[in-house]
Design an enzyme around this catalytic site. Structure first.
Site, PDB file in Angstrom:
ATOM      1  CB  CYS A   8      -9.108   7.200 -24.814  1.00 51.23           C
ATOM      2  SG  CYS A   8      -9.465   8.440 -26.081  1.00 51.23           S
ATOM      3  CG  ASN A  11     -13.722  10.695 -28.526  1.00 50.68           C
ATOM      4  OD1 ASN A  11     -14.761  11.212 -28.921  1.00 50.68           O
ATOM      5  ND2 ASN A  11     -13.273   9.589 -29.055  1.00 50.68           N
ATOM      6  CB  CYS A  13      -4.784  10.305 -28.835  1.00 53.47           C
ATOM      7  SG  CYS A  13      -4.171  11.995 -28.731  1.00 53.47           S
ATOM      8  NE  ARG A  14      -5.183   6.947 -24.841  1.00 53.78           N
ATOM      9  CZ  ARG A  14      -5.255   6.956 -23.510  1.00 53.78           C
ATOM     10  NH1 ARG A  14      -4.732   5.958 -22.835  1.00 53.78           N
ATOM     11  NH2 ARG A  14      -5.836   7.973 -22.880  1.00 53.78           N
ATOM     12  CB  SER A  15     -11.364   6.183 -28.019  1.00 56.30           C
ATOM     13  OG  SER A  15     -11.594   7.552 -27.922  1.00 56.30           O
ATOM     14  CG  ASP A 121      -2.624   9.935 -22.937  1.00 57.91           C
ATOM     15  OD1 ASP A 121      -2.556  10.232 -24.147  1.00 57.91           O
ATOM     16  OD2 ASP A 121      -3.165  10.646 -22.079  1.00 57.91           O
TER      17      ASP A 121
HETATM   18  P1  4NP Z   1      -6.630  10.353 -25.649  1.00 58.54           P
HETATM   19  O1  4NP Z   1      -5.371  11.294 -25.404  1.00 58.54           O
HETATM   20  O2  4NP Z   1      -7.232  10.088 -24.289  1.00 58.54           O
HETATM   21  O3  4NP Z   1      -6.038   9.124 -26.254  1.00 58.54           O
HETATM   22  O4  4NP Z   1      -7.546  11.099 -26.571  1.00 58.54           O
HETATM   23  C1  4NP Z   1      -5.450  12.490 -24.685  1.00 58.54           C
HETATM   24  C2  4NP Z   1      -5.850  13.637 -25.334  1.00 58.54           C
HETATM   25  C3  4NP Z   1      -5.890  14.837 -24.653  1.00 58.54           C
HETATM   26  C4  4NP Z   1      -5.544  14.875 -23.304  1.00 58.54           C
HETATM   27  C5  4NP Z   1      -5.159  13.733 -22.667  1.00 58.54           C
HETATM   28  C6  4NP Z   1      -5.117  12.531 -23.366  1.00 58.54           C
HETATM   29  N1  4NP Z   1      -5.566  16.104 -22.606  1.00 58.54           N
HETATM   30  O5  4NP Z   1      -5.180  16.124 -21.432  1.00 58.54           O
HETATM   31  O6  4NP Z   1      -5.992  17.122 -23.171  1.00 58.54           O
END
Ligand code: 4NP
Length: 151
Positions: A8, A11, A13-15, A121
């Site tokens: 993602c 790294n 939240c989703r992955s 997201d």
């Molecule tokens: P992820 O979510 O891609 O599912 O881990 C996010 C976590 C942090 C950010 C964006 C998406 N960020 O912009 O910091």
């Protein structure tokens, strides 16, 4: 042995959730020895951090512990090391395709395949996004296990 990298943006939240859910499923199926699993982000902002507390919480609601995971960015060597790099959404799919050379392009897939959908997201939204992400990830992991299960 089949190796999978869940990808993602951050790294956190989703992955990590996808890695945790898939690990749980393959253990339940007695197939842990058959899979090498990891997750990574196309961005580096959260390098070394544990998953977002909301991801840890939603995983633990379904009896899955992802607290030991630590974020890292996708590395050039990942395109050699893994059989499949599975992107949580089309933005990260495009980012992976930009980084990969032609010989690795067949390894790069959207995580949710049938139908092809993004895992939205959940980072900036309120609570519900993590439950939605979990449910979509669960569906994706079920499909993935069916597709990759050794016969
Ligand atoms: P992820 O979510 O891609 O599912 O881990 C996010 C976590 C942090 C950010 C964006 C998406 N960020 O912009 O910091």
């Amino acid at each position: 042995m089949t190796s999978l990298l869940f990808v993602c943006l951050g790294n956190i939240c989703r992955s990590p959730l996808a890695e945790g859910v898939f690990r749980h499923k393959v253990r339940e199926a007695g197939l842990a020895h058959h899979f090498e699993l990891d997750s990574a982000g196309t961005g580096a902002w959260h390098e070394g951090n544990p998953p977002d507390s909301r991801s840890i919480e939603i995983a633990s609601k379904y009896n899955i512990d992802i607290g030991d995971q630590r974020a890292r960015q996708v590395l050039p060597g990942d395109f050699d090391r893994f059989d499949y790099l599975l992107a949580m959404d089309h933005d990260n799919l495009a980012a992976l395709r930009r980084q990969a050379d032609e010989t690795h392009s067949r390894k790069i897939r959207l995580f949710l395949q049938h139908p092809e959908l993004d895992i939205p997201d959940p980072y900036y939204g309120d609570g519900d996004g993590f439950e939605i992400a979990y449910q979509l990830i669960l569906r994706g992991c079920n499909t993935l296990l069916k597709d990759l299960k050794p016969s």
